[in-house]
Design an enzyme around this catalytic site. Structure first.
Site, PDB file in Angstrom:
ATOM      1  N   GLU A  96      61.850  50.954  61.637  1.00 44.40           N
ATOM      2  CA  GLU A  96      60.505  50.764  61.487  1.00 44.40           C
ATOM      3  C   GLU A  96      59.807  51.146  60.203  1.00 44.40           C
ATOM      4  OE1 GLU A  96      58.141  51.714  65.664  1.00 44.40           O
ATOM      5  OE2 GLU A  96      59.188  53.399  64.980  1.00 44.40           O
ATOM      6  N   ASN A 150      49.416  58.118  65.447  1.00 48.04           N
ATOM      7  CA  ASN A 150      49.106  56.917  64.930  1.00 48.04           C
ATOM      8  C   ASN A 150      47.680  56.378  65.819  1.00 48.04           C
ATOM      9  OD1 ASN A 150      50.703  56.220  67.084  1.00 48.04           O
ATOM     10  ND2 ASN A 150      51.627  54.418  66.343  1.00 48.04           N
ATOM     11  N   CYS A 210      53.789  51.055  66.410  1.00 47.22           N
ATOM     12  CA  CYS A 210      54.991  50.590  66.850  1.00 47.22           C
ATOM     13  C   CYS A 210      55.208  49.105  67.271  1.00 47.22           C
ATOM     14  CB  CYS A 210      55.408  51.352  68.377  1.00 47.22           C
ATOM     15  SG  CYS A 210      55.287  52.945  68.233  1.00 47.22           S
ATOM     16  N   ALA A 224      49.951  65.145  68.827  1.00 43.23           N
ATOM     17  CA  ALA A 224      50.546  65.361  67.533  1.00 43.23           C
ATOM     18  C   ALA A 224      49.832  66.468  66.544  1.00 43.23           C
ATOM     19  CB  ALA A 224      50.484  64.275  66.829  1.00 43.23           C
ATOM     20  N   GLU A 252      57.946  55.288  75.550  1.00 42.32           N
ATOM     21  CA  GLU A 252      57.628  54.502  74.701  1.00 42.32           C
ATOM     22  C   GLU A 252      57.813  54.808  73.208  1.00 42.32           C
ATOM     23  OE1 GLU A 252      55.596  52.587  71.743  1.00 42.32           O
ATOM     24  OE2 GLU A 252      53.561  53.212  72.543  1.00 42.32           O
ATOM     25  N   LEU A 253      58.900  54.303  72.856  1.00 36.60           N
ATOM     26  CA  LEU A 253      59.628  54.523  71.466  1.00 36.60           C
ATOM     27  C   LEU A 253      59.639  53.572  70.547  1.00 36.60           C
ATOM     28  CD1 LEU A 253      62.928  55.855  73.549  1.00 36.60           C
ATOM     29  CD2 LEU A 253      60.668  56.937  72.885  1.00 36.60           C
ATOM     30  N   GLY A 281      56.537  58.055  71.044  1.00 38.98           N
ATOM     31  CA  GLY A 281      57.200  58.584  69.615  1.00 38.98           C
ATOM     32  C   GLY A 281      58.456  57.664  69.319  1.00 38.98           C
ATOM     33  N   GLU A 335      52.996  51.017  80.413  1.00 36.70           N
ATOM     34  CA  GLU A 335      51.722  51.707  80.501  1.00 36.70           C
ATOM     35  C   GLU A 335      50.547  50.433  80.452  1.00 36.70           C
ATOM     36  OE1 GLU A 335      52.100  54.269  76.996  1.00 36.70           O
ATOM     37  OE2 GLU A 335      51.997  55.695  78.302  1.00 36.70           O
TER      38      GLU A 335
HETATM   39  C1  SIN Z   1      51.889  52.313  69.424  1.00 41.00           C
HETATM   40  O1  SIN Z   1      52.024  51.999  68.293  1.00 41.00           O
HETATM   41  O2  SIN Z   1      52.731  53.144  69.858  1.00 41.00           O
HETATM   42  C2  SIN Z   1      50.821  51.794  70.256  1.00 41.00           C
HETATM   43  C3  SIN Z   1      50.288  50.505  69.651  1.00 41.00           C
HETATM   44  C4  SIN Z   1      49.265  49.709  70.684  1.00 41.00           C
HETATM   45  O3  SIN Z   1      48.980  50.417  71.722  1.00 41.00           O
HETATM   46  O4  SIN Z   1      49.186  48.573  70.446  1.00 41.00           O
END
Ligand code: SIN
Length: 487
Positions: free
Chosen positions: A391, A158, A291, A183, A257-258, A235, A468
Site C-alpha cells: 500500500e 485513517n 485501504c 489508534a 480488515e487488513l 489495520g 463489516e
Molecule cells: C479503510 O481504509 O480501512 C476503510 C475505508 C472505507 O471504509 O471506505
C-alpha cells in the site's frame, strides 16, 4: 484550538465502566495535528491493568445488555445515531484536528460512521434464527443466534470515527459489549462518539474505550484475556497476522480488515472522463490513506496517454493544505514517517524506470510544519516496483500500461492482497468476466467509491476475514446455537 458548540465532546481520559479515567500512572501522550505539528490534546496513556478493568466491566455488563430486547437495543443505538448527526460539525472539527483530513471529508466520515450506527440499529431487530426440516417426524431442529460475548476492537487512525462505529454498532446490536482501543494518533474522535453514546443512554460498561501508546501490551491483554470472546481489527496485514496468533491460544473469533492493494483497470472502451473522476475519488480520498484506495492503475495502452493527460488536469485542481481551511481538498499524511515511506516508494519506482508525469508544487509557507506529500503521477511504472506490491498510503498515482484483458487480470491478481478492485469498461461480457476472475472482496464497476453501510465490506486472501456492514455484518458478532428437540 477547538471551537465547538459542545466543548464536552473533547474528552482526554479513557472510558471504563461509564467513568472517565486517567492512567493509573497519570501518564499522558500528546495528540498532534498532522497539518501543523501542534499538540491538540494530552490523552490518558493506559496500560495492561486499566485494559483488564475495562474488559471486566464489559464482561459484567454483558448479560444485562444481552437481556434487553432487540427493540430496546435498537432504540438506544438509534438515539446514539441521532446525537452523532446532531453534533456532526463538532465531531468533524475534532476529526480534522487530530487526523488532518479536510473538513468536508471529515463531515462525510462522521455521516459514514453514523450510517453504520443507524444501519445496525435497524438490523438489531432482524437477527433471525431458523427452523430446519428434521430427519425424523418426532424431531424439531431450531437455530438461535446469541451474542458472542465481550468484543475487543482495535481501530486505525485513517477513519477514526467510521471504523469504530462499524465495529461497535453491530456488536451492540447483537447484544455484545465492547472494549475498543483507538489508534494513539486519533483517540479524540473515539472518545467524543463514546461520550455521545452515554448521552444516548447506552449503559455504563457496554462501551469502553482504552487509550494508550503501548499497543503491544494493550493488544496482548485484549487478545489474551479469556473474558474477551472476539476480536475485530482494522489495520495492517503484518499486525493482523500477529493478532491471529495471539487469539489462537483460546480460539477467539476474529474479524480482520487488513491491507489492500487495489488495482484500478481502465479498458479501451471506458468512458475516460468517468474513469478519471473515479480515479480521483478512489486515489485521493483521505490523501490516499485508505485501504480501498486505487494503488495500481492499469491503463489500456490505446488510452494511456489520453487518460494520463486528463488525470493530470484533474490533479492540478487539488488544493493541498491544512484541512481546517475550507478551500483545501487534500490534507497531510498522518506522520513524518508516512511521508518518508511514500518518498522511498516513489524513489524506488523511479530507479526502476518510472518517471514523474506530474507533481504538485506545495506552498511551502502553509505546509512547512505539517506532514504533506505533493499529489504525484508516476508514468510507465514497472509492474514489479515495490509500490505495486504494498500500500502506498499517499497521494501517488502509479500508471502501468497493459495490452490484453488476460494481462490486466493477471497483473491485478498478482498480489497477496484481495480487498478492493476497480474496473472501467462498457462491455457487459467483459464485466461478467472481471466479476468472475478478479480475486477481490469488493469490485467497483465504473465507480471509484464503493463504501457504504448497506454493502459487505471486506477482503479475501491476506486482506482479511469476515465482512463489516450490510446484513452480513452481524454474523461475526453472533454464535449459532442448534437446538434439537424430540417430542
Ligand atoms: C479503510 O481504509 O480501512 C476503510 C475505508 C472505507 O471504509 O471506505
Amino acid at each position: 484550538m477547538f471551537d465547538l458548540h459542545k466543548s464536552s465532546l473533547v474528552q482526554t481520559r479513557a472510558l471504563i465502566d461509564g467513568k472517565w479515567c486517567a492512567a493509573d500512572t497519570q501518564k499522558t501522550f500528546a495528540v498532534k495535528n498532522p497539518a501543523t505539528g501542534e499538540v491538540v490534546a494530552q490523552v490518558a496513556d493506559l496500560g495492561v491493568n486499566e485494559t483488564r478493568r475495562a474488559i471486566t466491566a464489559a464482561a459484567r455488563s454483558q448479560a444485562t445488555w444481552a437481556k434487553k430486547t432487540a427493540k430496546e437495543r435498537s432504540q438506544l443505538l438509534r438515539g446514539w445515531f441521532d446525537l452523532v448527526i446532531q453534533h456532526q460539525e463538532d465531531l468533524a472539527q475534532i476529526l480534522t484536528l487530530e487526523q488532518g483530513k479536510p473538513l468536508a471529508e471529515a463531515r462525510s466520515e462522521i455521516a459514514y460512521g453514523a450510517s453504520y450506527i443507524e444501519w445496525f440499529a435497524e438490523q438489531a431487530k432482524r437477527i433471525y434464527g431458523d427452523v430446519i426440516a428434521p430427519p425424523s417426524a418426532d424431531q424439531r431442529i431450531l437455530v438461535i443466534k446469541q451474542p458472542v460475548g465481550v468484543v475487543a476492537a482495535i481501530t486505525p487512525w485513517n477513519f477514526p470515527c467510521a471504523m469504530l462505529a462499524r465495529k461497535i454498532a453491530p456488536a451492540l446490536a447483537a447484544g455484545c459489549t465492547i472494549v475498543a482501543k483507538p489508534a494513539s494518533e486519533t483517540p479524540l474522535s473515539a472518545l467524543a462518539i463514546a461520550f455521545l453514546s452515554m448521552e444516548a443512554g447506552i449503559p455504563a460498561g457496554v462501551i469502553n474505550i482504552v487509550t494508550g501508546t503501548d499497543s503491544a501490551a494493550i493488544g496482548a491483554e485484549l487478545t489474551g484475556n479469556p473474558l474477551v470472546r472476539k476480536l475485530s481489527f482494522t489495520g495492517s496485514t503484518v499486525v493482523g497476522k500477529q493478532l491471529i496468533q495471539q487469539c489462537a491460544a483460546d480460539v477467539k473469533r476474529i474479524t480482520l480488515e487488513l491491507g489492500g492493494n487495489a488495482p484500478f483497470i481502465v479498458f479501451d472502451d471506458a468512458d475516460l472522463d468517468a474513469a478519471v473522476a473515479g480515479a480521483m475519488d478512489s486515489k485521493f480520498r483521505n490523501a490516499g490513506q485508505t485501504c480501498v484506495c486505487a494503488n495500481r492503475f492499469y491503463i489500456h495502452r490505446s488510452v494511456y496517454a489520453q487518460f494520463s493527460e486528463k488525470l493530470i488536469v484533474a490533479m492540478k485542481a487539488l488544493s493541498v493544505g491544512n484541512g481546517a481551511d475550507v478551500s483545501v481538498n487534500l490534507g497531510p499524511l498522518i506522520s513524518a514517517k508516512a511521508v518518508d515511506k511514500v518518498q522511498t516508494l516513489v524513489d524506488e519506482a523511479i530507479s526502476k524506470g518510472a518517471h514523474i508525469g506530474y507533481q504538485a508544487t506545495l506552498d511551502t509557507a502553509s505546509v512547512e510544519q505539517g506532514y504533506f506529500y505533493p499529489p504525484t503521477l508516476l508514468l510507465n511504472v514497472a509492474p514489479e516496483s515495490e509500490l505495486t506490491c504494498q500500500e502506498i498510503f499517499g497521494p501517488v498515482a502509479a500508471l502501468i500500461p497493459f495490452e490484453t484483458d488476460e494481462e490486466a487480470i493477471y497483473l491485478a491478481n498478482n498480489t497477496e492482497f484481495g480487498l478492493a478492485s476497480y474496473c472501467y469498461t462498457r462491455d457487459a461480457k467483459r464485466i461478467n468476466n472481471l466479476s468472475d476472475m478478479l480475486e477481490t472482496g469488493m469490485l467497483g464497476i465504473n465507480t471509484g467509491l464503493i463504501s457504504n453501510e448497506m454493502a459487505p465490506f471486506g477482503g479475501i486472501k491476506q486482506s482479511g476475514w469476515g465482512r463489516e456492514g450490510s446484513h452480513y455484518g452481524i454474523d461475526d458478532y453472533v454464535n449459532i446455537k442448534y437446538l434439537c428437540e424430540r417430542f
